[in-house]
Motif scaffolding. Structure first.
Motif, PDB file in Angstrom:
ATOM      1  N   MET A   1       7.619   9.783  13.523  1.00 11.76           N
ATOM      2  CA  MET A   1       6.823  10.390  12.456  1.00 11.76           C
ATOM      3  C   MET A   1       5.569  11.022  13.061  1.00 11.76           C
ATOM      4  N   ASP A   2       5.233  12.148  12.556  1.00  8.77           N
ATOM      5  CA  ASP A   2       4.035  12.864  12.987  1.00  8.77           C
ATOM      6  C   ASP A   2       2.782  12.034  12.685  1.00  8.77           C
ATOM      7  N   THR A   3       1.870  11.991  13.656  1.00 13.74           N
ATOM      8  CA  THR A   3       0.696  11.127  13.524  1.00 13.74           C
ATOM      9  C   THR A   3      -0.128  11.443  12.278  1.00 13.74           C
ATOM     10  N   LEU A   4      -0.344  12.764  12.034  1.00 18.48           N
ATOM     11  CA  LEU A   4      -1.185  13.125  10.890  1.00 18.48           C
ATOM     12  C   LEU A   4      -0.547  12.710   9.570  1.00 18.48           C
ATOM     13  N   ASN A   5       0.773  12.918   9.477  1.00 20.20           N
ATOM     14  CA  ASN A   5       1.477  12.479   8.267  1.00 20.20           C
ATOM     15  C   ASN A   5       1.328  10.987   8.068  1.00 20.20           C
ATOM     16  N   ALA A   6       1.511  10.271   9.190  1.00 19.04           N
ATOM     17  CA  ALA A   6       1.400   8.809   9.121  1.00 19.04           C
ATOM     18  C   ALA A   6       0.009   8.419   8.654  1.00 19.04           C
ATOM     19  N   LEU A   7      -0.993   9.117   9.180  1.00 19.45           N
ATOM     20  CA  LEU A   7      -2.369   8.793   8.805  1.00 19.45           C
ATOM     21  C   LEU A   7      -2.600   9.056   7.321  1.00 19.45           C
ATOM     22  N   PHE A   8      -2.046  10.193   6.835  1.00 17.45           N
ATOM     23  CA  PHE A   8      -2.239  10.510   5.412  1.00 17.45           C
ATOM     24  C   PHE A   8      -1.587   9.463   4.524  1.00 17.45           C
ATOM     25  N   SER A   9      -0.376   9.030   4.889  1.00 20.19           N
ATOM     26  CA  SER A   9       0.228   7.980   4.070  1.00 20.19           C
ATOM     27  C   SER A   9      -0.565   6.689   4.216  1.00 20.19           C
ATOM     28  N   GLY A  10      -1.208   6.516   5.389  1.00 21.61           N
ATOM     29  CA  GLY A  10      -2.090   5.355   5.556  1.00 21.61           C
ATOM     30  C   GLY A  10      -3.248   5.406   4.578  1.00 21.61           C
ATOM     31  N   PHE A  11      -3.799   6.616   4.395  1.00 20.02           N
ATOM     32  CA  PHE A  11      -4.908   6.745   3.445  1.00 20.02           C
ATOM     33  C   PHE A  11      -4.463   6.404   2.032  1.00 20.02           C
ATOM     34  N   ALA A  12      -3.229   6.767   1.712  1.00 16.95           N
ATOM     35  CA  ALA A  12      -2.724   6.424   0.386  1.00 16.95           C
ATOM     36  C   ALA A  12      -2.728   4.911   0.193  1.00 16.95           C
ATOM     37  N   VAL A  13      -2.372   4.189   1.265  1.00 16.09           N
ATOM     38  CA  VAL A  13      -2.379   2.723   1.188  1.00 16.09           C
ATOM     39  C   VAL A  13      -3.810   2.208   1.096  1.00 16.09           C
ATOM     40  N   ALA A  14      -4.679   2.742   1.979  1.00 10.85           N
ATOM     41  CA  ALA A  14      -6.036   2.211   2.064  1.00 10.85           C
ATOM     42  C   ALA A  14      -6.849   2.526   0.819  1.00 10.85           C
ATOM     43  N   LEU A  15      -6.493   3.595   0.121  1.00  8.83           N
ATOM     44  CA  LEU A  15      -7.272   3.995  -1.050  1.00  8.83           C
ATOM     45  C   LEU A  15      -6.787   3.339  -2.338  1.00  8.83           C
ATOM     46  N   SER A  16      -5.754   2.501  -2.235  1.00  6.93           N
ATOM     47  CA  SER A  16      -5.345   1.783  -3.450  1.00  6.93           C
ATOM     48  C   SER A  16      -6.501   0.878  -3.858  1.00  6.93           C
ATOM     49  N   LEU A  17      -6.602   0.602  -5.157  1.00  4.71           N
ATOM     50  CA  LEU A  17      -7.772  -0.115  -5.662  1.00  4.71           C
ATOM     51  C   LEU A  17      -7.955  -1.455  -4.969  1.00  4.71           C
ATOM     52  N   GLN A  18      -6.839  -2.184  -4.799  1.00  6.83           N
ATOM     53  CA  GLN A  18      -6.921  -3.507  -4.194  1.00  6.83           C
ATOM     54  C   GLN A  18      -7.421  -3.419  -2.748  1.00  6.83           C
ATOM     55  N   ASN A  19      -6.845  -2.509  -1.964  1.00  9.84           N
ATOM     56  CA  ASN A  19      -7.216  -2.433  -0.554  1.00  9.84           C
ATOM     57  C   ASN A  19      -8.625  -1.898  -0.360  1.00  9.84           C
ATOM     58  N   LEU A  20      -9.006  -0.959  -1.244  1.00 13.18           N
ATOM     59  CA  LEU A  20     -10.373  -0.446  -1.177  1.00 13.18           C
ATOM     60  C   LEU A  20     -11.356  -1.577  -1.422  1.00 13.18           C
ATOM     61  N   PHE A  21     -11.034  -2.411  -2.424  1.00 12.02           N
ATOM     62  CA  PHE A  21     -11.901  -3.538  -2.762  1.00 12.02           C
ATOM     63  C   PHE A  21     -11.976  -4.526  -1.593  1.00 12.02           C
TER      64      PHE A  21
END
Lengths: 505, 160
Positions: free
Chosen positions: A1-21
Motif C-alpha cells: 500500500m502506498d504510504t500516503l494512502n496508508a497515512l490518510f486512512s490512519g488519520f481516519a482512525v485517529a480522528l474518530s471521536l474515541q481515539n481523538l479523546f
C-alpha cells in the motif's frame, strides 16, 4: 500500500471521536507526569496497563504514545522553572533553561522549548511515516537468527555503552534477564525458577517490576536522601512570546537538534540523553554567543529540547518495525502490545494497518495539541510544581499499589512490589541503571525464543548467526559499538592529558 | 583519579550478592529437565548463560570495590551523609501495612493509611490535612478505576 494512502486512512482512525479523546487524555497526562518530578512516562503507562486491558488496542496505544512524547514536552517546564530535571533527557535544559529563568527570561525559554519540541516532534513523525516502510522491507527479511542478533545489539547498547559504568549496566541487564527467566519456559512449558510458588508460574509482571523500581524505589530514595530544603520555583517572568532575535537564534538549533535526536532514537542506543548532550555541545561550538552558554543561552535550550522530542519519535521506529524497545518506556509500550496479544514487527503493518497508521497519524495531531497545551496554558502546569513533596509522593504510592494490586487482586504482588522497591532503592543509591533491567526482562524471553528457533532451523549449528549476512552485520555493529567508544575514551584521555585539563563534556 | 582509602561496604556487599545470585541461578538450572529437540539446546542454556553473566558482573564489581571503589560514581557523598532512616521506615511500614490491610479493610482504608504514613515519612506536620486529602484521593481513585475503568479493587467493610 502506498504510504500516503496508508497515512490518510490512519488519520481516519485517529480522528474518530474515541481515539481523538484518548489521544488528548494521553498527551495531557503525559504533560502532567513530565512536569511532576518523581513520575515519568514509563511509570504512568505501567500503572495504566491493568486498567486498560479491556480497551480497544488502537485507542490504548494512541494514549500510551501520547503519554510518552507528551512527557518530553512537560519535562522541559520543570527543568526550566525548578532546575530539577523532570525527565533524564532534560538535564541539559535544566542547566541552560534555568539560567534563562533566573535572568527573567523564563517565558522565552518555555516558548523555544515548546515550539522546538513541536517542530522536532512533527519532523520526527514525518520521518517515522516515510522511513518505516523501508525498515519494514528490511525487517521482513529477518529470520530468528537476525532477530536474536538485533536483540543482542540492544542488550549491549542499553547496558554497556550507555551510562557511566559498563560493569553496573551489565549487572542490571543480567538481573533483568534473570527475572525474565521466572515462569514457564515458552518452548517446553517447564517451570523455571518458580521455587514452588504458584504465583510465580506466570512470571513477574512487568507492571510490578516497573512500578516497584520507579515508584517505590524512587520514593524511598527521595525520602531518605533528598528530602531536605525546599525547591525554589522561578517566577514566570518575561513575555511568553519570543522576540525576533529569539526566533533567529532558535530555528537552526531546532533543526540540528532534530537531526541528532531522530537517528539516535532509531538505533538501539536507547534514551534521549546522548543526542541532547551532542546537540548542546554543537550549539555551543556554533553559536555566535558562546559566552552566554552556562548563563542562559537560548540555543542551549532550543537544540536539546528538539533533540529529546525527535528521539521519542525515533524510538517508535524500531519498536513498531522490529518489536525492539530501546528505552524503559518503549519496553513498557511493548508490554502493552503483548497485553493485547499483538507482537509489533513488520507483519503488524500488514495485519493491523489501521492500528499502526492510526497510531502514527495520532502523533501529528498530538503534537499540535501539545503545542496548545504547553504554550498558552503553561501557567496551569506550573501550578503542579507547587504540590508539596509529601503529598506528591504519597499520591504516587497510592497509584503504585493500586496498579500492582489491580493486576490480579493478590497481596503477593504487593509483597513483590515492596521487594522490588527495595531493590530499586539500592540501585538508585549505588547508581545502577534501571532501564537495562526492564529491557532485559521483556526482551530476555523473546531473545531466548528466537535463539532456540534459529538453532532448530540450523539443527543446532551455532554458525547460523555469523553466516547469515544480515545477522553477521548486526553482530559486527555490536562489536563496533563496544570497541569504538572505549577507543574514543582512550584517545580523549590521552589528548586531555596532553593539554593538561579535562574538557567539560 | 584519586583512589579512596576505604572500601565501601555497600559496594562490596552488592557485588557479593550478585555473585551469590549468579551461583544460585546456575545451581537451580540443574533441576530443569533437559529436552533438546532439533535445536540441540533446551531450557537450560539461557539460565546457565545468565547465571554465569551475573557471577562475572559480581566478580567484576567486587574487584572494582576492592581496588579503589566502583568506577565513575557520581559525587554524592554529601547527599548520602545523613540518611533519613525514619522516613524510610515510615514509608516501608505504609506499603507493608497496605499489603496486610487491603484484603479485608478494602482499598480506600488501606490507601488512606498509606497516604498518611508516606506524607509523614516526608516530614509532613499536618496530619489532619493529610488525612482529609487521603480520604478524598483514595475514594476518587477507587471510583475512577473500578466504576470508570473496570478494574476490580476490594471495597472493604463500608463498600457494597
Amino acid at each position: 500500500m502506498d504510504t500516503l494512502n496508508a497515512l490518510f486512512s490512519g488519520f481516519a482512525v485517529a480522528l474518530s471521536l474515541q481515539n481523538l479523546f484518548l489521544g488528548f487524555v494521553g498527551v495531557t497526562l503525559g504533560t502532567a507526569v513530565g512536569v511532576l518530578p518523581g513520575v515519568g512516562p514509563a511509570l504512568t503507562v505501567a500503572l495504566l496497563l491493568p486498567a486498560t486491558a479491556g480497551f480497544d488496542p488502537t485507542g490504548a496505544l494512541i494514549m500510551f504514545a501520547g503519554i510518552y512524547y507528551g512527557a518530553m514536552f512537560g519535562g522541559s517546564t520543570t527543568s526550566i522553572l525548578l532546575n530539577t530535571p523532570g525527565e533524564s533527557a532534560t538535564i541539559v535544559t535544566a542547566m541552560e533553561g534555568n539560567m534563562m529563568a533566573k535572568r527573567g527570561r523564563a517565558g522565552a525559554a518555555l516558548a523555544t522549548s515548546a515550539i522546538g519540541s513541536f517542530v522536532a516532534g512533527t519532523i520526527g513523525t514525518v520521518l517515522l511515516t516515510f522511513v518505516s516502510p523501508f525498515a519494514v522491507d528490511v525487517a521482513l527479511k529477518f529470520g530468528p537468527a537476525e532477530y536474536f542478533s538485533v536483540m543482542v545489539l540492544a542488550f549491549v547498547t542499553v547496558s554497556a555503552v550507555l551510562g557511566a559504568s559498563p560493569a553496573r549496566g551489565l549487572a542490571a541487564l543480567f538481573l533483568g534477564l534473570a527475572i525474565g527467566l521466572i515462569g514457564l519456559d515458552s518452548q517446553t512449558g517447564q517451570a523455571r525458577f518458580t521455587l514452588g510458588v504458584p504465583e510465580l508460574l506466570d512470571g513477574l509482571d512487568i507492571v510490578v517490576v516497573a512500578v516497584g523500581l520507579f515508584a517505590v524505589g524512587e520514593t524511598l530514595y527521595v525520602a531518605t536522601y533528598l528530602n531536605r530544603g525546599v525547591d525554589t520555583i522561578e517566577q514566570m517572568k518575561g513575555s511568553i512570546w519570543m522576540s525576533k532575535e529569539d526566533w533567529k537564534r532558535s530555528w537552526k538549533p531546532w533543526l540540528r537538534g532534530t537531526a541528532f535526536g531522530f537517528p539516535f532514537g532509531c538505533i538501539p542506543a536507547g534514551g534521549a540523553e546522548i543526542p541532547t548532550f551532542l546537540s548542546y555541545a554543537t550549539e555551543k561550538k556554533l553559536s555566535k554567543h558562546a559566552d552566554e552558554f552556562g548563563k542562559g543561552a537560548i540555543e542551549g535550550v532550543a537544540g536539546p529540547e528538539a533533540a529529546n522530542n525527535a528521539s521519542a519519535s525515533g524510538t517508535l521506529m524500531p519498536l513498531l518495525t522490529l518489536g525492539l524497545p530501546t528505552t524503559a518506556t518503549a519496553a513498557i509500550i511493548l508490554a502493552a502490545f503483548q497485553q493485547y496479544g499483538l507482537q509489533p514487527g513488520p507483519l503488524l503493518f500488514d495485519t493491523q494497518p489501521e492500528l499502526i497508521w492510526g497510531l502514527i497519524a495520532s502523533m501529528y495531531i498530538g503534537n499540535v495539541i501539545l503545542l496548545a497545551l504547553n504554550l498558552p496554558l503553561v501557567g496551569v502546569w506550573v501550578k503542579l510544581l507547587a504540590i508539596p513533596r509529601p503529598l506528591l509522593y504519597a499520591g504516587i504510592l497510592i497509584f503504585a499499589t493500586m496498579g500492582a494490586y489491580g493486576i490480579r487482586n493478590s497481596w503477593f504482588d504487593l509483597a513483590l512490589l515492596y521487594g522490588i522497591g527495595l531493590l530499586g532503592f539500592v540501585m538508585r543509591r549505588y547508581d545502577i541503571p534501571v532501564a537495562p533491567v526492564l529491557v532485559g526482562l521483556i526482551l530476555g524471553p523473546l531473545s531466548e525464543q528466537q535463539f532456540r528457533r534459529a538453532l532448530a532451523i540450523s539443527q543446532g549449528d551455532l554458525s547460523i548467526f555469523v553466516t547469515q549476512p544480515i545477522s553477521a552485520t548486526v553482530l559486527a555493529i555490536t562489536a563496533l559499538v563496544v570497541i569504538v567508544p572505549q577507543a574514543w575514551r582512550l584517545v580523549r584521555r590521552m589528548q586531555a592529558n596532553a593539554i593538561g585539563h579535562h574538557s567539560p563534556i | 583519579m584519586s583512589t579512596r582509602a576505604r572500601i565501601d561496604a555497600g559496594e562490596l556487599l552488592i557485588s557479593l550478592v550478585l555473585l551469590a545470585l549468579g551461583s544460585f541461578v546456575a545451581f537451580e538450572t540443574q533441576g530443569i529437565a533437559e529436552t533438546q529437540g532439533y535445536a540441540q539446546v533446551g531450557p537450560r542454556l539461557f539460565p546457565y548463560v545468565i547465571g554465569t553473566g551475573l557471577m562475572l558482573c559480581g566478580a567484576w564489581l567486587a574487584w572494582q570495590a576492592l581496588s579503589g571503589g566502583w568506577r565513575a560514581m557520581p559525587e554524592e557523598a554529601e547527599t548520602h551523609a545523613a540518611p533519613d532512616r525514619m522516613g524510610f521506615l515510615l514509608i516501608s511500614a505504609g506499603v507493608v501495612l497496605h499489603m496486610v490491610l487491603i484484603g479485608w479493610a478494602g482499598f480506600i482504608l488501606a490507601s488512606t493509611l498509606l497516604f498518611v504514613l508516606v506524607a509523614r515519612g516526608f516530614g509532613s506536620k499536618k496530619p489532619v490535612r493529610d488525612l482529609g486529602i487521603a480520604v478524598v484521593l483514595s475514594s476518587i481513585v477507587y471510583f475512577l478505576f473500578t466504576r470508570g475503568l473496570g478494574l476490580s479493587l476490594p471495597a472493604g467493610p463500608f463498600g457494597g
